[in-house]
Design a protein around this motif. Structure first.
Motif, PDB file in Angstrom:
ATOM      1  N   MET A  48       0.823  -1.216   0.000  1.00 24.31           N
ATOM      2  CA  MET A  48       0.000   0.000   0.000  1.00 24.31           C
ATOM      3  C   MET A  48       0.853   1.262   0.000  1.00 24.31           C
ATOM      4  O   MET A  48       0.494   2.265  -0.602  1.00 24.31           O
ATOM      5  CB  MET A  48      -0.947  -0.019   1.206  1.00 24.31           C
ATOM      6  N   ASP A  49       2.000   1.200   0.689  1.00 24.32           N
ATOM      7  CA  ASP A  49       2.892   2.361   0.753  1.00 24.32           C
ATOM      8  C   ASP A  49       3.820   2.457  -0.458  1.00 24.32           C
ATOM      9  O   ASP A  49       4.581   3.420  -0.575  1.00 24.32           O
ATOM     10  CB  ASP A  49       3.758   2.294   2.025  1.00 24.32           C
ATOM     11  N   GLU A  50       3.773   1.442  -1.307  1.00 22.03           N
ATOM     12  CA  GLU A  50       4.681   1.368  -2.469  1.00 22.03           C
ATOM     13  C   GLU A  50       6.145   1.486  -2.024  1.00 22.03           C
ATOM     14  O   GLU A  50       6.966   2.138  -2.663  1.00 22.03           O
ATOM     15  CB  GLU A  50       4.340   2.441  -3.506  1.00 22.03           C
ATOM     16  N   ALA A  51       6.452   0.825  -0.905  1.00 23.11           N
ATOM     17  CA  ALA A  51       7.806   0.883  -0.335  1.00 23.11           C
ATOM     18  C   ALA A  51       8.732  -0.075  -1.082  1.00 23.11           C
ATOM     19  O   ALA A  51       8.347  -1.198  -1.408  1.00 23.11           O
ATOM     20  CB  ALA A  51       7.762   0.516   1.146  1.00 23.11           C
ATOM     21  N   ASP A  52       9.954   0.383  -1.325  1.00 20.72           N
ATOM     22  CA  ASP A  52      10.944  -0.435  -2.032  1.00 20.72           C
ATOM     23  C   ASP A  52      11.818  -1.246  -1.080  1.00 20.72           C
ATOM     24  O   ASP A  52      12.318  -2.311  -1.462  1.00 20.72           O
ATOM     25  CB  ASP A  52      11.850   0.444  -2.894  1.00 20.72           C
ATOM     26  N   LEU A  53      12.031  -0.728   0.137  1.00 26.84           N
ATOM     27  CA  LEU A  53      12.968  -1.367   1.067  1.00 26.84           C
ATOM     28  C   LEU A  53      12.348  -1.537   2.446  1.00 26.84           C
ATOM     29  O   LEU A  53      11.544  -0.719   2.883  1.00 26.84           O
ATOM     30  CB  LEU A  53      14.242  -0.529   1.210  1.00 26.84           C
ATOM     31  N   ARG A  54      12.752  -2.602   3.124  1.00 27.01           N
ATOM     32  CA  ARG A  54      12.458  -2.793   4.554  1.00 27.01           C
ATOM     33  C   ARG A  54      13.702  -3.403   5.179  1.00 27.01           C
ATOM     34  O   ARG A  54      14.197  -4.420   4.715  1.00 27.01           O
ATOM     35  CB  ARG A  54      11.242  -3.701   4.765  1.00 27.01           C
ATOM     36  N   HIS A  55      14.223  -2.756   6.223  1.00 28.31           N
ATOM     37  CA  HIS A  55      15.464  -3.189   6.875  1.00 28.31           C
ATOM     38  C   HIS A  55      16.596  -3.335   5.858  1.00 28.31           C
ATOM     39  O   HIS A  55      17.405  -4.264   5.941  1.00 28.31           O
ATOM     40  CB  HIS A  55      15.257  -4.512   7.622  1.00 28.31           C
ATOM     41  N   GLY A  56      16.622  -2.434   4.887  1.00 26.43           N
ATOM     42  CA  GLY A  56      17.726  -2.417   3.928  1.00 26.43           C
ATOM     43  C   GLY A  56      17.656  -3.467   2.843  1.00 26.43           C
ATOM     44  O   GLY A  56      18.585  -3.597   2.046  1.00 26.43           O
TER      45      GLY A  56
END
Length: 332
Positions: free
Chosen positions: A92-100
């Protein structure tokens, strides 16, 4: 009898249980096929999660005179449910990274992330049913209620993004549902696994609600005040994105003139340039919102600690208190 625990002892227990939780999580989703269903679930659990919620589940069980062994499956269920929400939030956030690392929908695709997340919900319930307790119905109800409440919180968060006249009450309601409920559910599940009484469960829930609120407001504070890179985020990222945080909404109430107009423009324009973050921080300092926020975090924490004062096992109770202190004094 009161047992005083040093931060070092609390940290030692956290590290020990963190390792135990990670080892148990590594045994989940062991099926090889379908690859696009199980591999994403294993992948997100291999990230650098702090395991705060399952640790609280184990501590809660001990604080009501149960054991970590009895609560382990409930703790894993809570953590898997948490990671399902992260997987879907990233979409939903269109996030590319989580914890690097690339988010699941970037490493695979959106459909794989949705389906794998859906499977994780059912897996969490199955773990709860395998817990060493006769109170499985209560555990499932806790997870269901938490899941529904988190979805409400996410919906409120999306509505808040579009709301130009958002209030602090709107914000606090959103964080109570999106962040706070899973923290209180983690503690409640631990209490059930440890065979807590109704009164003890209510104490754990109150503790979780208060700590959850303090934890999220601390996040808002650290976003603008933490050392560069310490939080793993861009300093002032919330301001740059125009997020409606406690600090921003409260400082709009406290300011007038040019300061007020600048803060109001962050909401009206959906953010502000990174080069102006220092100006915003200076306004926060001038209007007193930073002092007020620290006082709110302190007050919520004190009320949380008071809520569990009567839990029966002194050492377990003090570990809960000690970990709460670490959470709200963190600088990451």
């Amino acid at each position: 009898m009161t047992t005083t625990l040093t931060p070092a002892l609390v940290d030692e227990k956290y590290r020990s249980y963190h390792k135990r939780i990670n080892e148990a999580l590594s045994g989940c989703f062991s099926a090889d096929n379908p690859v696009t269903l199980y591999a994403p679930a294993r992948y997100i659990l291999e990230g650098k999660g702090k395991r705060i919620r399952p640790f609280l589940t184990l501590l809660a069980a001990e604080a009501v005179s149960g054991t970590a062994d009895e609560a382990l499956n409930a703790a894993l269920a809570v953590e898997i449910l948490h990671n399902f929400t992260l997987m879907h939030d990233d979409i939903m956030d269109e996030a590319d990274l989580r914890h690097g690392r690339p988010t699941v929908h970037k490493q695979w695709n959106t459909n794989a992330a949705i389906l794998s997340g859906d499977m994780m919900i059912a897996y969490a319930y199955e773990l709860a049913l395998q817990s060493k307790t006769e109170r499985h119905r209560e555990l499932i109800h806790i997870l269901n209620h938490a899941n529904i409440t988190i979805c409400e919180g996410q919906a409120l968060d999306m509505e808040l993004e579009e709301k130009k006249n958002a209030s602090i009450a709107d914000y606090l309601d959103m964080i109570a549902k999106k962040t706070g409920r899973l923290i209180s559910a983690a503690l409640e599940a631990g209490g059930v696994a440890g065979n807590a009484t109704g009164e003890q469960l209510q104490a754990l829930v109150t503790f979780g609600e208060k700590i959850g609120r303090a934890f999220q407001i601390q996040d808002d504070y650290l976003d603008i005040m933490a050392d560069d890179g310490k939080s793993g985020k861009i300093p002032g990222g919330d301001v740059i994105k125009g997020k409606k945080t406690y600090l921003l909404l409260r400082s709009i109430e406290l300011t007038s003139g040019e300061d007020h107009r600048l803060l109001r423009s962050i909401i009206d324009n959906n953010g502000i340039g990174a080069e102006r973050v220092n100006e915003v921080r200076e306004i926060f300092e001038r209007c007193g919102v930073l002092d007020e926020t620290r006082e709110l975090i302190h007050r919520e924490t004190a009320e949380a600690l008071a809520a569990i004062e009567q839990l029966p096992f002194a050492e377990g109770r003090e570990y809960l208190k000690g970990f709460a202190g670490i959470l709200v004094k963190r600088d990451f």
